[in-house]
Motif scaffolding. Sequence first.
Motif, PDB file in Angstrom:
ATOM      1  N   CYS A 479      68.350 105.507  22.434  1.00 17.42           N
ATOM      2  CA  CYS A 479      68.220 104.626  21.267  1.00 17.42           C
ATOM      3  C   CYS A 479      66.765 104.182  21.118  1.00 17.42           C
ATOM      4  CB  CYS A 479      69.103 103.394  21.412  1.00 17.42           C
ATOM      5  SG  CYS A 479      70.845 103.762  21.687  1.00 17.42           S
ATOM      6  N   ARG A 480      66.367 103.932  19.902  1.00 17.34           N
ATOM      7  CA  ARG A 480      65.006 103.476  19.624  1.00 17.34           C
ATOM      8  C   ARG A 480      64.782 102.070  20.171  1.00 17.34           C
ATOM      9  NH1 ARG A 480      62.924 103.523  13.504  1.00 17.34           N
ATOM     10  NH2 ARG A 480      63.139 105.755  13.942  1.00 17.34           N
ATOM     11  N   GLY A 481      63.649 101.879  20.839  1.00 17.68           N
ATOM     12  CA  GLY A 481      63.253 100.524  21.209  1.00 17.68           C
ATOM     13  C   GLY A 481      62.747  99.796  19.987  1.00 17.68           C
ATOM     14  N   VAL A 482      63.289  98.601  19.718  1.00 16.24           N
ATOM     15  CA  VAL A 482      62.915  97.900  18.488  1.00 16.24           C
ATOM     16  C   VAL A 482      62.168  96.594  18.734  1.00 16.24           C
ATOM     17  CG1 VAL A 482      64.728  98.912  17.067  1.00 16.24           C
ATOM     18  CG2 VAL A 482      65.203  96.819  18.342  1.00 16.24           C
ATOM     19  N   HIS A 483      62.327  95.997  19.915  1.00 19.06           N
ATOM     20  CA  HIS A 483      61.619  94.741  20.170  1.00 19.06           C
ATOM     21  C   HIS A 483      61.542  94.525  21.671  1.00 19.06           C
ATOM     22  CE1 HIS A 483      59.911  90.903  18.984  1.00 19.06           C
ATOM     23  NE2 HIS A 483      60.640  90.316  19.922  1.00 19.06           N
ATOM     24  N   VAL A 484      60.416  93.968  22.124  1.00 20.91           N
ATOM     25  CA  VAL A 484      60.247  93.652  23.534  1.00 20.91           C
ATOM     26  C   VAL A 484      59.461  92.362  23.657  1.00 20.91           C
ATOM     27  CG1 VAL A 484      58.117  95.029  23.775  1.00 20.91           C
ATOM     28  CG2 VAL A 484      59.563  94.599  25.786  1.00 20.91           C
ATOM     29  N   ALA A 485      59.777  91.566  24.671  1.00 24.71           N
ATOM     30  CA  ALA A 485      59.065  90.320  24.935  1.00 24.71           C
ATOM     31  C   ALA A 485      58.861  90.185  26.432  1.00 24.71           C
ATOM     32  CB  ALA A 485      59.847  89.125  24.397  1.00 24.71           C
ATOM     33  N   LEU A 486      57.732  89.586  26.841  1.00 26.15           N
ATOM     34  CA  LEU A 486      57.436  89.310  28.237  1.00 26.15           C
ATOM     35  C   LEU A 486      57.375  87.801  28.414  1.00 26.15           C
ATOM     36  CD1 LEU A 486      54.635  91.932  29.042  1.00 26.15           C
ATOM     37  CD2 LEU A 486      57.098  92.225  28.938  1.00 26.15           C
ATOM     38  N   ASP A 488      58.325  84.466  31.455  1.00 24.48           N
ATOM     39  CA  ASP A 488      58.701  84.082  32.808  1.00 24.48           C
ATOM     40  C   ASP A 488      60.043  83.355  32.756  1.00 24.48           C
ATOM     41  OD1 ASP A 488      58.890  83.321  35.424  1.00 24.48           O
ATOM     42  OD2 ASP A 488      57.021  82.190  35.475  1.00 24.48           O
ATOM     43  N   LEU A 489      61.113  84.077  32.980  1.00 29.25           N
ATOM     44  CA  LEU A 489      62.463  83.523  32.859  1.00 29.25           C
ATOM     45  C   LEU A 489      62.868  82.693  34.064  1.00 29.25           C
ATOM     46  CD1 LEU A 489      64.280  86.698  31.457  1.00 29.25           C
ATOM     47  CD2 LEU A 489      63.372  84.775  30.144  1.00 29.25           C
ATOM     48  N   ASP A 490      62.314  82.990  35.246  1.00 25.55           N
ATOM     49  CA  ASP A 490      62.746  82.316  36.471  1.00 25.55           C
ATOM     50  C   ASP A 490      61.671  81.435  37.084  1.00 25.55           C
ATOM     51  OD1 ASP A 490      61.063  84.292  37.279  1.00 25.55           O
ATOM     52  OD2 ASP A 490      62.476  85.264  38.649  1.00 25.55           O
ATOM     53  N   ALA A 491      60.586  81.184  36.354  1.00 27.75           N
ATOM     54  CA  ALA A 491      59.521  80.264  36.762  1.00 27.75           C
ATOM     55  C   ALA A 491      58.889  80.637  38.100  1.00 27.75           C
ATOM     56  CB  ALA A 491      60.062  78.829  36.807  1.00 27.75           C
ATOM     57  N   ASP A 492      58.691  81.935  38.350  1.00 27.02           N
ATOM     58  CA  ASP A 492      58.052  82.370  39.594  1.00 27.02           C
ATOM     59  C   ASP A 492      56.608  82.790  39.380  1.00 27.02           C
ATOM     60  OD1 ASP A 492      58.330  84.760  38.268  1.00 27.02           O
ATOM     61  OD2 ASP A 492      59.154  85.863  39.977  1.00 27.02           O
ATOM     62  N   GLY A 493      56.091  82.601  38.163  1.00 27.78           N
ATOM     63  CA  GLY A 493      54.709  82.955  37.872  1.00 27.78           C
ATOM     64  C   GLY A 493      54.503  84.370  37.377  1.00 27.78           C
ATOM     65  N   ARG A 494      55.583  85.159  37.289  1.00 23.39           N
ATOM     66  CA  ARG A 494      55.507  86.521  36.763  1.00 23.39           C
ATOM     67  C   ARG A 494      56.495  86.672  35.622  1.00 23.39           C
ATOM     68  NH1 ARG A 494      55.925  87.482  42.249  1.00 23.39           N
ATOM     69  NH2 ARG A 494      58.077  88.160  41.936  1.00 23.39           N
ATOM     70  N   ASP A 495      56.068  87.381  34.573  1.00 28.62           N
ATOM     71  CA  ASP A 495      56.945  87.577  33.421  1.00 28.62           C
ATOM     72  C   ASP A 495      58.007  88.625  33.705  1.00 28.62           C
ATOM     73  OD1 ASP A 495      55.631  85.717  31.897  1.00 28.62           O
ATOM     74  OD2 ASP A 495      54.367  87.172  30.855  1.00 28.62           O
ATOM     75  N   GLU A 496      59.143  88.442  33.062  1.00 27.75           N
ATOM     76  CA  GLU A 496      60.178  89.466  33.010  1.00 27.75           C
ATOM     77  C   GLU A 496      60.067  90.221  31.685  1.00 27.75           C
ATOM     78  OE1 GLU A 496      60.668  87.588  36.293  1.00 27.75           O
ATOM     79  OE2 GLU A 496      61.081  86.319  34.563  1.00 27.75           O
ATOM     80  N   ILE A 497      60.694  91.386  31.613  1.00 22.90           N
ATOM     81  CA  ILE A 497      60.750  92.177  30.386  1.00 22.90           C
ATOM     82  C   ILE A 497      62.121  91.990  29.757  1.00 22.90           C
ATOM     83  CG2 ILE A 497      60.668  94.496  29.390  1.00 22.90           C
ATOM     84  CD1 ILE A 497      58.912  95.356  31.706  1.00 22.90           C
ATOM     85  N   VAL A 498      62.139  91.609  28.487  1.00 24.03           N
ATOM     86  CA  VAL A 498      63.383  91.523  27.713  1.00 24.03           C
ATOM     87  C   VAL A 498      63.230  92.479  26.538  1.00 24.03           C
ATOM     88  CG1 VAL A 498      65.026  90.022  26.536  1.00 24.03           C
ATOM     89  CG2 VAL A 498      63.589  89.096  28.374  1.00 24.03           C
ATOM     90  N   ALA A 499      64.227  93.334  26.326  1.00 24.78           N
ATOM     91  CA  ALA A 499      64.061  94.416  25.348  1.00 24.78           C
ATOM     92  C   ALA A 499      65.329  94.622  24.538  1.00 24.78           C
ATOM     93  CB  ALA A 499      63.684  95.720  26.045  1.00 24.78           C
ATOM     94  N   ALA A 500      65.130  95.073  23.293  1.00 23.18           N
ATOM     95  CA  ALA A 500      66.240  95.399  22.390  1.00 23.18           C
ATOM     96  C   ALA A 500      66.109  96.844  21.945  1.00 23.18           C
ATOM     97  CB  ALA A 500      66.236  94.474  21.172  1.00 23.18           C
TER      98      ALA A 500
END
Length: 528
Positions: A479-486, A488-500
């Motif tokens: 499927c085509r990637g349409v949106h992504v955001a970086l 920090d979901l768990d407050a550890d100082g590093r971003d997570e990847i969230v994608a649609a």
Amino acid sequence: MGGWRRLVAAGLCAAGVLTGIGCAARHSEGTAVTKPTGPVERDAEGRAYRVRTIPKNQAVRVDAGHIRTTWGITLDLVGEDATAYRYKLYEVSETKPVASPTPSAADRKRVAASYRVDVKNGDRLRWTPFGSGLPTQGQWRDGFDLADVDGDGKLDLIHGPPRTGQPVPRVFLGDGRGTWRLWREAKYPSLPIDYGAARAGDLDGDGAVDLVLSSHLRGFTALRNEGGGVFRDMSRGLPFAKPGTGAPTPFSSRAFRLVDWNGDRRLDVLALGEGPRLEAGRGDKRGVAGAAMGVAVFLNEGANGWRRAEIADPANDLFGQSITLGDFDADGRRDFATASNTLGRTDLLSLGTPDGGWRHVALAGVRPSAYVRVVAAADFDGDGRDDLAIGYTSYELETWRSGIDVLLTRAGGGTERRVLAAREDKTGVFALAAGNLDGDRAPDLVGLSGDGEVLVFLGDGRGGFRRETAPPPAWADTCRGVHVALRDLDADGRDEIVAAFAEESSDTTGEPRCPKGGGLTAWKSTPR
């Protein structure tokens, strides 16, 4: 596609009106015209054409010899009068298309060199799933946001209705540990919204996170968060057309940002138009029922509702599905950059002016003959000026390419191009986001391709990048990637990847694609 409509699409491609690019431009399929009349003429290269006319409200002049239609197609200009342009409609045999001049070996070598990748490979991060509870099917497009909507201190995912779902927003509450649940207790007003993009922010200054949704070909809706999962309509003054009422199409967008544009401490809407809408007419004719092009600002006036700012947009025929904010010239004023669904547009950078408007700037580093699908901004080299990442599909010297470039802004307005990814195909890159994946504070970049691939580039803070050879897995159903955001979901100082990811169940060739329609997902990175 038959008859003269086929002639238009084939002729614009093979006869060179679109320099070979428009063959894959899906909007050219909808450029239906009545059958041309008048004598067949030939140009200096022996190509046969007839002269057609187009109303001036459906095209703009590009230069002395060309016009660009509302649909983004460039045509050879013959002449004009007060109300219409006259252009060449080329006739081409469907079995014997006109051959383009063969590029020289020197030209091929020069162009190929411009796509040589500037990054090395690395293997610094490993990935674990962080999206338990997010949907794994259902056409999730065109954009989401991350914010603490329920006030528990954890980021939530805000999305509009999926492409094939009920017309209500979807908020997935996050627990900060990689588990999400749909906020079924939330109550929304009954409004005829549709799929589009979503943004979250405090619109009224009460400390609660409110929502703004854009609906494809309908307009905008703002929802006030009254607490306890209750949302109220606060859209007065925003453009919106209810389906079935016969009202003209308002300004609509699938790419917008919330930003205090006029400095009154209220969040406004900065939006890029999603393009023209065709309306079927009698017989073989079609006309433009409404057009959403250029960039618009809708000012948040508190209790007085919303008002469209009177800002002259010098490139009001621009349209696309991505817009990003930044300060690209380090003058302290808000700038923005946009994608473009018009072939070959380079005036994608817009610098803020002292009067609250903007001026468009052509970027020399943008690929010629390219569709710029997505843009993202960050200061990748640490010089105090934001830089621009671009995902594109280009066609140069009879070769399609897809890739990601970073344009590092320089003093005086120039740019320096860094090639992060390039390959010879039409897959495209449709989502980009900058953030900090490895905790070193240098901006990193993540992209999503048209076939669901995830591309991860770790920045060094000086404009250099290293591509991760073991990124998160591609979406299983291509499927085509349409949106992504970086974030920090768990407050550890590093971003997570969230994608649609989202795609129709089959492409234009009828081959099966994305059977479940797409989905939402997230990944957490940790050092190897």
